[in-house]
Enzyme design. Structure first.
Site, mmCIF file in Angstrom:
data_model
loop_
_atom_site.group_PDB
_atom_site.id
_atom_site.type_symbol
_atom_site.label_atom_id
_atom_site.label_comp_id
_atom_site.label_asym_id
_atom_site.label_seq_id
_atom_site.Cartn_x
_atom_site.Cartn_y
_atom_site.Cartn_z
ATOM 1 N N HIS A 103 0.825 -1.199 0.000
ATOM 2 C CA HIS A 103 0.000 0.000 0.000
ATOM 3 C C HIS A 103 0.867 1.260 0.000
ATOM 4 O O HIS A 103 0.797 2.057 -0.925
ATOM 5 C CB HIS A 103 -0.945 0.005 1.206
ATOM 6 N N HIS A 122 -1.475 1.196 8.122
ATOM 7 C CA HIS A 122 -2.837 1.322 7.598
ATOM 8 C C HIS A 122 -3.624 0.024 7.713
ATOM 9 O O HIS A 122 -4.636 -0.158 7.048
ATOM 10 C CB HIS A 122 -2.804 1.826 6.144
#
Length: 177
Positions: A103, A122
Site C-alpha cells: 500500500h 494502515h
C-alpha cells in the site's frame, strides 16, 4: 476555427496511439532484462543467489530477517509448520516475503498466532500461507514473494528471485551506479 467533437476524438486517439507506440520502443529497463529464448516475450531479471539460512535452524512461526535482492529490501523467512504452496525445505513449509507493504511501503510485522503479516500503518493484512495474498486493509496487491531454493545436501536455503514488484520500485533489480 471550431473543432468538432469527431475531429477532436480522432486527433486525440491518434496522438495517444502514437505516444504509446513511441514510449514502448524507448523504454529503458535498468534491470538489464533479457528475453527468454525458451519463452519468447518473457523477461528474466539477473537476480543474485543469496544464502539466507539452514532449514534445521528455523523454528515454526519465528520470522528470520534478511535483505533481498539488495540491502535496501527487507524480507522475512518463515517456517510455517505446514506444507505451503511454493514452500521449500524438507517439509515444503519455508516461505519468504518482502516486508514492505504494497500500500505505502510500511514494514509489515509477522504474527505467528494468526500466520499473517500485519501493516501497523494502515492495517493491511497478508496471508503467509497463501503466497502473501492481501486479506484485508488498504493494500490492493499481495506481498512480493521471495523465491527460494533448498539444497538437501547441506540443508541450505537460498533466495533466487522475486515474484511481484517490491514497493517503490520500477524494477526489483536496481541499476548499477
Amino acid at each position: 476555427m471550431k473543432l468538432s467533437r469527431r475531429r477532436f476524438l480522432a486527433f486525440t486517439g491518434t496522438t495517444a496511439a502514437s505516444a504509446a507506440t513511441l514510449g514502448d520502443s524507448l523504454l529503458f529497463n535498468p534491470a538489464r532484462a533479457a528475453e527468454s529464448s525458451q519463452q519468447p516475450g518473457k523477461v528474466n531479471l539477473d537476480y543474485p543467489t543469496i544464502p539466507v539460512g539452514k532449514a534445521g535452524d528455523l523454528r515454526v512461526g519465528q520470522a528470520v530477517s534478511f535483505t533481498y535482492p539488495d540491502s535496501s529490501s527487507p524480507c522475512n523467512l518463515i517456517k510455517t509448520g505446514r506444507e505451503t504452496r511454493g514452500g521449500v525445505g524438507p517439509d515444503s513449509d519455508i516461505v519468504a516475503y518482502s516486508i514492505l507493504c504494497t500500500h505505502m511501503g510500511c514494514p509489515v510485522v509477522y504474527s505467528a498466532e494468526e500466520r499473517t503479516f500485519k501493516c501497523p500503518c494502515h492495517f493491511s493484512v497478508f496471508d503467509s500461507e497463501l503466497n502473501g495474498q492481501m486479506v484485508s486493509g488498504q493494500a490492493t496487491e499481495s506481498l512480493p514473494r521471495i523465491l527460494l531454493s533448498y539444497r538437501a545436501s547441506d540443508d541450505s536455503i537460498e533466495a533466487v528471485g522475486v515474484e511481484g514488484l517490491i514497493y517503490g520500485r520500477q524494477a526489483n533489480i536496481l541499476p548499477s551506479a
